[in-house]
Scaffold this active site. Sequence first.
Site, PDB file in Angstrom:
ATOM      1  N   GLY A 128       6.656  -6.606   0.977  1.00 51.52           N
ATOM      2  CA  GLY A 128       6.668  -5.154   0.738  1.00 51.52           C
ATOM      3  C   GLY A 128       5.229  -4.336   0.811  1.00 51.52           C
ATOM      4  O   GLY A 128       4.997  -3.344   1.479  1.00 51.52           O
ATOM      5  N   ASP A 129       4.318  -4.912   0.157  1.00 53.92           N
ATOM      6  CA  ASP A 129       2.842  -4.556  -0.101  1.00 53.92           C
ATOM      7  C   ASP A 129       2.248  -4.442   1.318  1.00 53.92           C
ATOM      8  O   ASP A 129       1.626  -3.492   1.752  1.00 53.92           O
ATOM      9  CB  ASP A 129       2.085  -5.656  -0.907  1.00 53.92           C
ATOM     10  N   ALA A 130       2.493  -5.379   2.166  1.00 55.14           N
ATOM     11  CA  ALA A 130       1.896  -5.426   3.567  1.00 55.14           C
ATOM     12  C   ALA A 130       2.418  -4.576   4.202  1.00 55.14           C
ATOM     13  O   ALA A 130       1.848  -3.653   4.972  1.00 55.14           O
ATOM     14  CB  ALA A 130       2.021  -6.818   4.182  1.00 55.14           C
ATOM     15  N   ALA A 137       8.110  -8.379  -2.947  1.00 53.88           N
ATOM     16  CA  ALA A 137       7.015  -7.478  -3.082  1.00 53.88           C
ATOM     17  C   ALA A 137       5.732  -7.881  -2.368  1.00 53.88           C
ATOM     18  O   ALA A 137       4.997  -7.002  -1.794  1.00 53.88           O
ATOM     19  CB  ALA A 137       6.673  -7.367  -4.787  1.00 53.88           C
TER      20      ALA A 137
END
Length: 137
Positions: free
Chosen positions: A18-20, A15
């Site tokens: 994945g956020d970036a 995560a």
Amino acid sequence: MRKLNPREINTTALAFLGDAVYEVYVRNHLMENGDQNADRLHKRAIRYVCAAGQDKAVRVLMDEFLTDEEIALVKRARNRKTATKARSADAVTYKMATAFEALLGYLHLSGETERLEAIVEEAFRIIEDRKARNTNE
């Protein structure tokens, strides 16, 4: 740089990545579909990156778009215990948003670029459709 095996990485770390990854897709999407004023871009990005938008997107994706393997990853990420608390969303919404980001991190590390882009584009469509409905109500 050594190649990481996404199956060996915990969902919280997925995560984080994945956020970036998602942030880059959001910024590209906004710049390609509008003006380049930084203040307006930031304000427009919020609806895509907020927990509520990601929660809505991943729930619809789970019903209509994701494979069984992708759904299993989302559920594993959603159910992972974490010490992090949401600032502007309830715990369930925050966990679903984190699960969405974990899926994106997994696909990125797996090199599944086409699938990653398809999921991101579908998430954009869901989030934009949600905003249009909320505006018309």
